[in-house]
Design a protein around this motif. Structure first.
Motif, PDB file in Angstrom:
ATOM      1  N   GLU A 151       6.692   7.423  -0.690  1.00 15.02           N
ATOM      2  CA  GLU A 151       6.863   8.987  -0.804  1.00 15.02           C
ATOM      3  C   GLU A 151       7.726   9.436   0.517  1.00 15.02           C
ATOM      4  N   VAL A 152       8.860   9.857   0.392  1.00 16.06           N
ATOM      5  CA  VAL A 152       9.672  10.626   1.346  1.00 16.06           C
ATOM      6  C   VAL A 152       9.870  12.032   0.889  1.00 16.06           C
ATOM      7  N   ASN A 153       9.452  13.127   2.011  1.00 11.67           N
ATOM      8  CA  ASN A 153       9.277  14.405   1.494  1.00 11.67           C
ATOM      9  C   ASN A 153       9.470  15.377   2.696  1.00 11.67           C
ATOM     10  N   ARG A 154      10.391  16.376   2.389  1.00 11.67           N
ATOM     11  CA  ARG A 154      11.015  17.265   3.436  1.00 11.67           C
ATOM     12  C   ARG A 154      11.642  16.537   4.703  1.00 11.67           C
ATOM     13  N   PHE A 193      15.787  -0.363  -8.577  1.00 13.72           N
ATOM     14  CA  PHE A 193      15.226   1.100  -8.089  1.00 13.72           C
ATOM     15  C   PHE A 193      14.616   1.661  -9.389  1.00 13.72           C
ATOM     16  N   SER A 194      13.309   1.605  -9.700  1.00 11.24           N
ATOM     17  CA  SER A 194      12.829   1.747 -10.810  1.00 11.24           C
ATOM     18  C   SER A 194      11.558   2.678 -11.074  1.00 11.24           C
ATOM     19  N   ASP A 195      11.242   3.125 -12.161  1.00 12.73           N
ATOM     20  CA  ASP A 195       9.852   3.962 -12.255  1.00 12.73           C
ATOM     21  C   ASP A 195       9.710   5.077 -11.171  1.00 12.73           C
ATOM     22  N   SER A 196      10.610   5.722 -10.830  1.00 14.96           N
ATOM     23  CA  SER A 196      10.564   6.606  -9.813  1.00 14.96           C
ATOM     24  C   SER A 196      11.179   8.082 -10.071  1.00 14.96           C
ATOM     25  N   ILE A 197      10.671   8.986  -9.276  1.00 12.33           N
ATOM     26  CA  ILE A 197      11.124  10.411  -9.188  1.00 12.33           C
ATOM     27  C   ILE A 197      12.040  10.930  -7.986  1.00 12.33           C
ATOM     28  N   VAL A 198      13.025  11.676  -8.408  1.00 12.61           N
ATOM     29  CA  VAL A 198      13.603  12.280  -7.399  1.00 12.61           C
ATOM     30  C   VAL A 198      13.694  13.697  -7.550  1.00 12.61           C
ATOM     31  N   GLU A 199      13.371  14.660  -6.881  1.00 11.73           N
ATOM     32  CA  GLU A 199      13.218  15.787  -7.296  1.00 11.73           C
ATOM     33  C   GLU A 199      13.332  17.048  -6.088  1.00 11.73           C
ATOM     34  N   ASN A 200      13.784  18.105  -6.503  1.00  9.48           N
ATOM     35  CA  ASN A 200      14.400  19.026  -5.605  1.00  9.48           C
ATOM     36  C   ASN A 200      15.223  18.602  -4.357  1.00  9.48           C
ATOM     37  N   VAL A 201      16.216  18.236  -4.605  1.00 10.70           N
ATOM     38  CA  VAL A 201      17.111  17.384  -3.473  1.00 10.70           C
ATOM     39  C   VAL A 201      18.393  18.465  -3.608  1.00 10.70           C
ATOM     40  N   TYR A 202      19.013  18.026  -2.207  1.00 12.09           N
ATOM     41  CA  TYR A 202      20.657  18.492  -1.990  1.00 12.09           C
ATOM     42  C   TYR A 202      21.293  17.525  -1.344  1.00 12.09           C
ATOM     43  N   PHE A 203      22.150  16.725  -2.050  1.00 12.59           N
ATOM     44  CA  PHE A 203      23.001  15.902  -1.775  1.00 12.59           C
ATOM     45  C   PHE A 203      24.550  16.324  -1.613  1.00 12.59           C
ATOM     46  N   HIS A 204      25.010  16.371  -0.698  1.00  4.42           N
ATOM     47  CA  HIS A 204      26.400  17.023  -0.452  1.00  4.42           C
ATOM     48  C   HIS A 204      27.215  16.394   0.386  1.00  4.42           C
ATOM     49  N   THR A 205      28.371  16.385   0.326  1.00  8.54           N
ATOM     50  CA  THR A 205      29.571  15.815   1.275  1.00  8.54           C
ATOM     51  C   THR A 205      29.493  14.665   1.646  1.00  8.54           C
ATOM     52  N   CYS A 206      29.240  13.648   0.649  1.00 10.67           N
ATOM     53  CA  CYS A 206      29.161  12.261   0.972  1.00 10.67           C
ATOM     54  C   CYS A 206      30.282  11.613   0.452  1.00 10.67           C
ATOM     55  N   ASN A 207      31.057  10.821   1.100  1.00 13.88           N
ATOM     56  CA  ASN A 207      32.141  10.358   0.728  1.00 13.88           C
ATOM     57  C   ASN A 207      32.360   9.407  -0.478  1.00 13.88           C
ATOM     58  N   THR A 265      12.664  -2.091  -5.736  1.00 14.77           N
ATOM     59  CA  THR A 265      11.404  -1.307  -5.396  1.00 14.77           C
ATOM     60  C   THR A 265      11.022  -0.173  -6.476  1.00 14.77           C
ATOM     61  N   LEU A 266       9.688  -0.252  -7.161  1.00 14.63           N
ATOM     62  CA  LEU A 266       9.397   0.524  -7.851  1.00 14.63           C
ATOM     63  C   LEU A 266       8.316   1.677  -7.152  1.00 14.63           C
ATOM     64  N   VAL A 267       8.038   2.686  -8.129  1.00 14.64           N
ATOM     65  CA  VAL A 267       7.385   3.572  -7.788  1.00 14.64           C
ATOM     66  C   VAL A 267       7.294   4.473  -6.458  1.00 14.64           C
ATOM     67  N   VAL A 268       8.890   5.257  -6.363  1.00 13.85           N
ATOM     68  CA  VAL A 268       9.025   5.893  -5.367  1.00 13.85           C
ATOM     69  C   VAL A 268       9.294   7.279  -5.414  1.00 13.85           C
ATOM     70  N   LEU A 299       0.845  -1.260   0.129  1.00 15.58           N
ATOM     71  CA  LEU A 299      -0.174   0.105   0.288  1.00 15.58           C
ATOM     72  C   LEU A 299       0.805   1.232   0.144  1.00 15.58           C
ATOM     73  N   GLY A 300       2.354   1.011   0.223  1.00 14.74           N
ATOM     74  CA  GLY A 300       2.912   2.287   0.114  1.00 14.74           C
ATOM     75  C   GLY A 300       2.919   3.018   1.717  1.00 14.74           C
ATOM     76  N   GLY A 301       3.324   4.485   1.399  1.00 11.91           N
ATOM     77  CA  GLY A 301       3.137   5.322   2.623  1.00 11.91           C
ATOM     78  C   GLY A 301       4.031   6.410   2.534  1.00 11.91           C
ATOM     79  N   LEU A 302       3.784   7.416   3.475  1.00 11.80           N
ATOM     80  CA  LEU A 302       4.670   8.676   3.490  1.00 11.80           C
ATOM     81  C   LEU A 302       5.516   8.955   4.545  1.00 11.80           C
ATOM     82  N   LEU A 303       6.537   9.134   4.303  1.00 15.29           N
ATOM     83  CA  LEU A 303       7.426   9.821   5.498  1.00 15.29           C
ATOM     84  C   LEU A 303       7.661  11.200   5.222  1.00 15.29           C
TER      85      LEU A 303
END
Length: 522
Positions: free
Chosen positions: A184-187, A227-241, A203-206, A152-156
Motif C-alpha cells: 500500500e502506498v498512501n499520502r 500489474f493486476s488485482d489492484s486498486i488506485v483511488e483518490n489520485v491527482y496525476f498531472h503534467t507528465c510528459n 505484482t498483484l494486490v497493490v 508480506l507486503g508493507g506500507l509507504l
C-alpha cells in the motif's frame, strides 16, 4: 547517560518501546539538528522505530535509511517512523524490504503543486521530503520481490519523493515473476522523475491511495506488465510528459476510483493488451490532457463510468481527435459519463468496439466517429437518441429490366443526423396483384449511414440476400447533395411485370432507433 542508552540499543535504531518518557531532551533535539521525531504516544504492537541520528538537512543519509530498514527486517520490527519535516538527501535507491512499513506523520502536498525544481531544503511546510541529490538511473524507493513465494507486503505513507530530475522513478515495484505483494502506498507525492512516477511489473494486490504525481518525464503510473488485482483511488496525476496511466500486457482487474487525471502531455489512460489481456475499470475525472482520455489497443478491455471527461486531445485537434477510442480489437464500455471538448466523444477503428449507454456525449464535429459496437440511450450533442421510431414505406410498379428510385426526404431529420451515424433495416419486397403472391421478400439489408467529418455516405450490408434475381436484380443507395435525402434505387429483372396483373415493389426503411449504433461492415 544518554550516550550509554543509545549505545545499548543500536547505532542506527532506537526502540520506542525502550524510550522512557523523559528520553527526548532539548540536548538530544539540538544534537539531531532540531528535526528528530518526538516520541509517539501510541505504538503499533510495540514495533515502531525511528532513527535517532537522522539529521534531515538535505545531506546524503541513504545509508542510514537502508541500515534502519534492514535492521527492522532482520529483527521482526514492522514500522520505521520518519520525521514529519525536513529533507533527506539520497544518492541511490532506498531498498523497501517486505513486511516493513515506512511512515511519516507529515503532509506530503496532495493536490497542492509543490515545486520539484527548487534547490531549497525548506523544512517549514510540515513535509518530510526525500530528495535525490545525485543522478542515478533507478528508483528513489525500490521494492524488489525476489522471493520464491508471495511476500508480506508493507506500507509507504506520508512522504514527498522529490526525484529532482535525477532519479529515474519515484517508486519501483517489481518481481521476476508474478507475485502477490500486498503493498500500500498512501499520502505520497512524487515529482520530477526522469522516467515514470511509479513503475510496477509482475505484482498483484497493490493499493495506491491519495497520490499526487506530477512533472515526470514518463508516465505518472506505468503498470508496465503484470500489474493486476489492484486498486488506485483518490489520485491527482498531472503534467507528465508521456501521459497519466499506462497499463501493459497482463495488467488485469485494475480499478481506478476517484481523483483526477489532468493536464498531461499524452493520453490520460493508455491500455495496451499486446500478447496478453488488459482490463481496467475507470471512474475518475479526466480533464484537459493533450492525448486521448482513454485509448485502448490490441485487445484491451476497459469500463469507463460515472465521471466527467472534458477538454482532451488538444494536440490531436483537426486529425480525428477522439476522447475515448477503441483500436485494434479493443473493447470499451462507457456508462453514465459526460464527455465533451474533443472533435468526437467516441470512436473506434480496426475491429475495436465501443458500447455506450446513458451518457451525455458532445463533440465539436460530432458525437461519434466510425463506431463499431452499440451506442444507445444517450444524449448526443444535446439530442436524446430515439427509441423505436417505427418505419416508413414506399411502393411503385417497375417494368421488366427497368428501375425505380424511391426517395426518403426526411431520412436524417427522423433520426438526428447530428450523430453522423445511423443504422436502419432496409426491406425490399415484391407483390403481384391480381394473381397469386409473387416472390415475397426479395432482400433485407442493414443500411449504415455516415462517415465522420465532411465525407458523407451510406453503405449496405446484406442480411437476407436477393432470393430471386429474375424479379429484383439489384439494390443501391445514395444521398442527395443536401445529405438529408436518401435515394433507394431498385433494378428489376426480366420476370418483373412479365405476368398478368400489376407487380409492385415495396421499399421499407425501418429506423432502428439507436442512431449511434453501427454494425461492423468490414
Amino acid at each position: 547517560m544518554l550516550a550509554l542508552l543509545v549505545g545499548a540499543l543500536s547505532p542506527a535504531i532506537v526502540s520506542a518501546q525502550s524510550i522512557p518518557d523523559d528520553y527526548i531532551t532539548d540536548a538530544m533535539l539540538k544534537q539531531s539538528g532540531d528535526h528528530i521525531l518526538p516520541r509517539l504516544d501510541s505504538l503499533i504492537n510495540n514495533r515502531e522505530y525511528y532513527i535517532p541520528d537522522l539529521i534531515c538537512d538535505g545531506t546524503d543519509e541513504v545509508d542510514k535509511l537502508n541500515d534502519a530498514i534492514e535492521y527492522c527486517y532482520n529483527n521482526g520490527i514492522t514500522t520505521l517512523v520518519l520525521p514529519p519535516r525536513g529533507v533527506i538527501g539520497i544518492s541511490e535507491p532506498i531498498v523497501w524490504l517486505p513486511g516493513i512499513n515506512i511512515i511519516s506523520n507529515s503532509s506530503p502536498g496532495f493536490y497542492n503543486g509543490l515545486e520539484w525544481f527548487s534547490d531549497t531544503n525548506d523544512i517549514s511546510n510540515g513535509t518530510i521530503r526525500i530528495r535525490a541529490i545525485s543522478t542515478f538511473a533507478d528508483a528513489m524507493i525500490k521494492y524488489n520481490n525476489t522471493g520464491l513465494t508471495n511476500e508480506l507486503g508493507g506500507l509507504l505513507e506520508g512522504v514527498l519523493l522529490d526525484c529532482n530530475q535525477k532519479a529515474k522513478y519515484g517508486i519501483w515495484i517489481g518481481s521476476p515473476s508474478l507475485k502477490e505483494s500486498a503493498l500500500e502506498v498512501n499520502r505520497v507525492s512524487i515529482q520530477g522523475a526522469t522516467g515514470d512516477g511509479i513503475y510496477i511489473q509482475n505484482t498483484l494486490v497493490v493499493k495506491l491511495r491519495n497520490l499526487n504525481i506530477s512533472s515526470c518525464n514518463g508516465w505518472a503510473l506505468n503498470g508496465a506488465y503484470g500489474f493486476s488485482d489492484s486498486i488506485v483511488e483518490n489520485v491527482y496525476f498531472h503534467t507528465c510528459n508521456a501521459g497519466g496511466v499506462r497499463l501493459g500486457p497482463g495488467s488485469v482487474y485494475v480499478q481506478f476510483s476517484g481523483g483526477k487525471v489532468e493536464d498531461n502531455y499524452g493520453p490520460a489512460f493508455y491500455l495496451d493488451g499486446t500478447a496478453s489481456s488488459v482490463k481496467a475499470d475507470i471512474s475518475c475525472i479526466i480533464h484537459n490532457n493533450h492525448g486521448r482520455a482513454v485509448h485502448a489497443v490490441n485487445g484491451a478491455y476497459a469500463i469507463v463510468r460515472g465521471k466527467n471527461i472534458v477538454g482532451n486531445c488538444q494536440a490531436l485537434s483537426g486529425s480525428n481527435s477522439i476522447s475515448v477510442f477503441a483500436d485494434t480489437g479493443a473493447t470499451i464500455h462507457v456508462y453514465n459519463t459526460q464527455i465533451s471538448g474533443s472533435e468526437y466523444a467516441l470512436g473506434s477503428a480496426n475491429s475495436g468496439s465501443i458500447f455506450a449507454s446513458n451518457n451525455d456525449l458532445t463533440g465539436d464535429t460530432a458525437a461519434t466517429y466510425s463506431i463499431s459496437g452499440k451506442v444507445t440511450n444517450n444524449r448526443m450533442n444535446g439530442v436524446s437518441q430515439r427509441i423505436n421510431p417505427g418505419a416508413v414505406m414506399q411502393s411503385d410498379t417497375i417494368p421488366a429490366n427497368g428501375s425505380r428510385t424511391f426517395s426518403f426526404p426526411d431520412f436524417l431529420s427522423t433520426v438526428g443526423g447530428y450523430t453522423r451515424l445511423g443504422v436502419y433495416e432496409l426491406i425490399v419486397s415484391t407483390v403481384q396483384y391480381g394473381q397469386a403472391p409473387g416472390a415475397g421478400i426479395s432482400a433485407v439489408y442493414l443500411l449504415n449511414y455516415g462517415s465522420a467529418g465532411s465525407s458523407y455516405g451510406v453503405g449496405l450490408r446484406e442480411v437476407l440476400p436477393i432470393n430471386n434475381t429474375g424479379w429484383i436484380s439489384g439494390v443501391s443507395v445514395a444521398l442527395q447533395g443536401d445529405h438529408t435525402t436518401l435515394d433507394v434505387t431498385v433494378n428489376a429483372g426480366p420476370s418483373m411485370g412479365a405476368v398478368s396483373g400489376n407487380t409492385w415493389v415495396n421499399v421499407q426503411l425501418v429506423d432502428k432507433g439507436v442512431n449511434g449504433y453501427r454494425y461492423n461492415t468490414d
